[in-house]
Design an enzyme around this catalytic site. Sequence first.
Site, PDB file in Angstrom:
ATOM      1  N   LEU A  36     -27.919  24.456  63.448  1.00 15.11           N
ATOM      2  CA  LEU A  36     -29.104  23.623  63.642  1.00 15.11           C
ATOM      3  C   LEU A  36     -29.497  23.535  65.111  1.00 15.11           C
ATOM      4  O   LEU A  36     -30.664  23.309  65.438  1.00 15.11           O
ATOM      5  CB  LEU A  36     -28.839  22.205  63.105  1.00 15.11           C
ATOM      6  CG  LEU A  36     -28.526  22.090  61.620  1.00 15.11           C
ATOM      7  CD1 LEU A  36     -28.140  20.658  61.274  1.00 15.11           C
ATOM      8  CD2 LEU A  36     -29.739  22.521  60.793  1.00 15.11           C
ATOM      9  N   GLY A  74     -26.002  22.762  72.289  1.00 12.57           N
ATOM     10  CA  GLY A  74     -26.229  21.959  73.476  1.00 12.57           C
ATOM     11  C   GLY A  74     -24.935  21.699  74.195  1.00 12.57           C
ATOM     12  O   GLY A  74     -23.929  21.336  73.578  1.00 12.57           O
ATOM     13  N   GLY A  75     -24.942  21.899  75.526  1.00  9.17           N
ATOM     14  CA  GLY A  75     -23.733  21.644  76.285  1.00  9.17           C
ATOM     15  C   GLY A  75     -22.615  22.547  75.821  1.00  9.17           C
ATOM     16  O   GLY A  75     -22.741  23.766  75.783  1.00  9.17           O
ATOM     17  N   THR A 128     -21.860  22.954  69.169  1.00  9.21           N
ATOM     18  CA  THR A 128     -22.850  23.511  68.260  1.00  9.21           C
ATOM     19  C   THR A 128     -22.953  22.600  67.047  1.00  9.21           C
ATOM     20  O   THR A 128     -21.944  22.093  66.559  1.00  9.21           O
ATOM     21  CB  THR A 128     -22.440  24.931  67.802  1.00  9.21           C
ATOM     22  OG1 THR A 128     -22.313  25.765  68.953  1.00  9.21           O
ATOM     23  CG2 THR A 128     -23.483  25.530  66.867  1.00  9.21           C
ATOM     24  N   ASP A 164     -29.421  10.231  78.417  1.00 10.88           N
ATOM     25  CA  ASP A 164     -29.958  11.587  78.259  1.00 10.88           C
ATOM     26  C   ASP A 164     -31.053  11.608  77.198  1.00 10.88           C
ATOM     27  O   ASP A 164     -31.071  12.460  76.310  1.00 10.88           O
ATOM     28  CB  ASP A 164     -28.842  12.563  77.894  1.00 10.88           C
ATOM     29  CG  ASP A 164     -29.263  14.024  78.071  1.00 10.88           C
ATOM     30  OD1 ASP A 164     -30.174  14.273  78.881  1.00 10.88           O
ATOM     31  OD2 ASP A 164     -28.692  14.898  77.403  1.00 10.88           O
TER      32      ASP A 164
END
Length: 279
Positions: free
Chosen positions: A26, A29-30, A33, A143
């Site tokens: 989907l 990020g960073g 997953t 964030d």
Amino acid sequence: MQHIPENLFHPRAQSGNCNYSINNILGNGGNSTVYKGILEDGSIVAIKKSQVVDQSHIEQFINEFIILSQINHRNVVKLLGCCLEAEVPLLVYEFIPNGTLYQRIHEINDPLVWQIRCQIAIEVADALYYLHSSTSMPIFHRDIKSSNILLDKNYAAKVADFGVLRLVPTDKTKVTTMILGTFGVVLLELLTGRKSVWLDSSLEYRSLPIVFPSYVERDNLIEILDKGVVKEGKMEELQLVADVGSRCVRPRGEERPTMKEVWQELATLSNNHVQQQKE
């Protein structure tokens, strides 16, 4: 810690070292997953799987689990379970089907109508106001961005990705400056349809939070607004959101409004739309 059964995951999950299908990804990020998964009863979930095994990243997952377990708000993504003692940490969330706000604004050729954009702005502000003031200790996300706001089947907003979120004692209020600044950028994206940084016609990079306030100050707002937004929204509503967004991205944190003030001002948009439906 709560554990998730090995057969929770799909497809072919056996442990923290399972062969997850790239077709079910989907998002990335960073150092993690997020996969789409299916429970034994057919329920669909989202599984956040760490890509690395180091103490700092495990602590980030633990931090996200601890804080989300204390949150109960309709506009914050719900944590369903976790497994922090597998080979890599795993967190399981409710599945939100309509992707991210970033995708809807910048990648999908099906723009959100102005009323839905207003709804999203109000709902995210409500969630952040709740996090700041309605828990035993203030919670700051740190964030907030359009890629961390999910949309459900009715386009209701769900704030997600709490990996860098922190609990902050009530006397440490300076942390609020970052959250307000980033939420302001989301408001500007909703108004303009532009990314926070974009390449203009002269091939120069432009920063939305730097450029946008100048249009407000010059009373030239329409030039930077999304054409669909201008067509659908009333000018007083556009000016209200533009004013709130501009104040949220001011360089000096002490000049920015509180999250309560932001929510109160944006909530008037909802009242306007209810009134319009009655007329």
